[in-house]
Design a protein around this motif. Structure first.
Motif, short mmCIF file in Angstrom:
data_model
loop_
_atom_site.label_atom_id
_atom_site.label_comp_id
_atom_site.label_asym_id
_atom_site.label_seq_id
_atom_site.Cartn_x
_atom_site.Cartn_y
_atom_site.Cartn_z
N GLY A 2 -1.35 40.72 29.35
CA GLY A 2 -1.85 40.30 30.97
C GLY A 2 -2.42 39.01 30.86
O GLY A 2 -2.39 38.32 31.80
N ALA A 3 -3.21 38.69 29.89
CA ALA A 3 -3.95 37.39 29.82
C ALA A 3 -3.06 36.37 29.78
O ALA A 3 -3.20 35.21 30.13
N ILE A 4 -2.02 36.59 28.91
CA ILE A 4 -0.90 35.37 28.63
C ILE A 4 -0.39 35.05 29.98
O ILE A 4 -0.07 34.10 30.38
N THR A 6 -1.33 35.76 32.82
CA THR A 6 -2.52 35.09 33.86
C THR A 6 -2.65 33.53 33.64
O THR A 6 -2.88 32.96 34.53
N PHE A 7 -2.96 33.25 32.21
CA PHE A 7 -3.57 32.24 32.12
C PHE A 7 -2.65 31.15 31.43
O PHE A 7 -2.92 29.73 31.64
N ALA A 8 -1.66 31.58 30.63
CA ALA A 8 -0.77 30.63 30.08
C ALA A 8 0.65 30.37 30.65
O ALA A 8 1.17 29.25 30.48
N ASP A 19 1.03 35.73 38.06
CA ASP A 19 -0.34 35.62 37.67
C ASP A 19 -0.94 36.89 38.17
O ASP A 19 -1.88 37.38 37.50
N GLY A 22 -0.09 39.58 35.95
CA GLY A 22 -0.91 39.62 34.58
C GLY A 22 -2.42 40.10 34.82
O GLY A 22 -3.06 40.61 33.90
N LEU A 23 -3.00 39.64 35.95
CA LEU A 23 -4.40 40.04 36.18
C LEU A 23 -4.26 41.72 36.28
O LEU A 23 -5.45 42.18 35.81
N VAL A 26 -4.25 43.13 32.88
CA VAL A 26 -5.83 42.82 32.33
C VAL A 26 -6.65 43.97 32.82
O VAL A 26 -7.57 44.58 31.82
N ILE A 30 -8.62 46.86 30.72
CA ILE A 30 -9.92 47.05 30.76
C ILE A 30 -10.44 48.59 31.03
O ILE A 30 -11.29 49.27 30.33
#
Length: 57
Positions: A2-4, A6-8, A19, A22-23, A26, A30
């Motif tokens: 998810g972080a990949i 969202t951010f990459a 985006d 991915g969020l 994440v 969590i």
């Protein structure tokens, strides 16, 4: 994962917001980790039952 997303990842697809996907992954990760840790913590802190029923063999 998810972080990949969202951010990459910097691509845009028609009909899919990577985006946001991915969020969401994440956040679900969590929540899943917190629930798993809660279950593990609960298992460790429960003492064995005192004077429980006896099983005859």
């Amino acid at each position: 994962m998810g972080a990949i997303l969202t951010f990459a990842v910097d691509r845009h697809m028609a009909g899919a917001a990577l985006d946001l996907g991915g969020l969401i992954l994440v956040i679900v990760g969590i929540i899943g980790s917190a629930a798993h840790m809660s279950v593990l913590n609960r298992r460790r802190t429960q003492p064995p039952p005192a004077g429980g029923p006896r099983v005859r063999r």
